[in-house]
Scaffold this motif. Structure first.
Motif, PDB file in Angstrom:
ATOM      1  N   THR A 190      -4.780  -2.858   9.106  1.00 26.22           N
ATOM      2  CA  THR A 190      -4.066  -3.893   8.368  1.00 26.22           C
ATOM      3  C   THR A 190      -2.930  -4.399   9.243  1.00 26.22           C
ATOM      4  O   THR A 190      -2.745  -3.939  10.362  1.00 26.22           O
ATOM      5  CB  THR A 190      -3.483  -3.343   7.050  1.00 26.22           C
ATOM      6  N   ALA A 249      -3.919   2.252   3.988  1.00 19.69           N
ATOM      7  CA  ALA A 249      -3.223   1.271   3.144  1.00 19.69           C
ATOM      8  C   ALA A 249      -2.190   2.016   2.312  1.00 19.69           C
ATOM      9  O   ALA A 249      -2.467   3.073   1.754  1.00 19.69           O
ATOM     10  CB  ALA A 249      -4.210   0.542   2.239  1.00 19.69           C
ATOM     11  N   TYR A 289     -10.522  -8.673   0.702  1.00 11.34           N
ATOM     12  CA  TYR A 289      -9.109  -8.338   0.856  1.00 11.34           C
ATOM     13  C   TYR A 289      -8.421  -8.236  -0.498  1.00 11.34           C
ATOM     14  O   TYR A 289      -8.745  -8.970  -1.433  1.00 11.34           O
ATOM     15  CB  TYR A 289      -8.401  -9.415   1.687  1.00 11.34           C
ATOM     16  N   ASP A 316      -3.429  -7.303   2.814  1.00  7.23           N
ATOM     17  CA  ASP A 316      -4.030  -7.348   4.140  1.00  7.23           C
ATOM     18  C   ASP A 316      -5.052  -6.230   4.379  1.00  7.23           C
ATOM     19  O   ASP A 316      -5.614  -6.133   5.459  1.00  7.23           O
ATOM     20  CB  ASP A 316      -2.950  -7.322   5.224  1.00  7.23           C
ATOM     21  N   ALA A 317      -5.329  -5.419   3.378  1.00  4.07           N
ATOM     22  CA  ALA A 317      -6.321  -4.344   3.499  1.00  4.07           C
ATOM     23  C   ALA A 317      -7.642  -4.801   2.888  1.00  4.07           C
ATOM     24  O   ALA A 317      -7.660  -5.433   1.838  1.00  4.07           O
ATOM     25  CB  ALA A 317      -5.823  -3.089   2.785  1.00  4.07           C
TER      26      ALA A 317
END
Length: 91
Positions: free
Chosen positions: A51, A60, A39, A67-68
């Protein structure tokens, strides 16, 4: 390698090479023992799965979005500056 961009570029090149050899997609490969979800290191639009802010791979919005994730060979993520093996809270 002291430059984090070089490490990320090398990791991404490895993933692309594995894809070219017919390996499983990044999201599927992350489920295998030799791959792990990393991450906070994906470039904008290059994440492997959903995500907190979107439901599709490749969406993203910013570089290094916390959170990706991208799937990397085991042991690689902890060597990348800003990489985390843990999803942020709420994921």
């Amino acid at each position: 390698m002291k430059n984090p961009n070089t490490v990320v570029s090398t990791a991404l090149a490895s993933i692309l090479a594995m894809s070219a050899l017919g390996m499983a997609s990044g999201a599927e490969a992350a489920e295998k023992n030799d791959m792990e979800k990393c991450y906070g290191v994906a470039k904008a639009g290059k994440n492997d799965c959903k995500t907190l802010s979107n439901a599709c791979a490749g969406h993203a919005m910013t570089d290094n979005q916390k959170d990706a994730f991208i799937a990397l060979p085991a042991g690689t993520c902890e060597r990348i500056s800003g990489g985390s093996l843990q999803a942020p809270a709420g994921m």
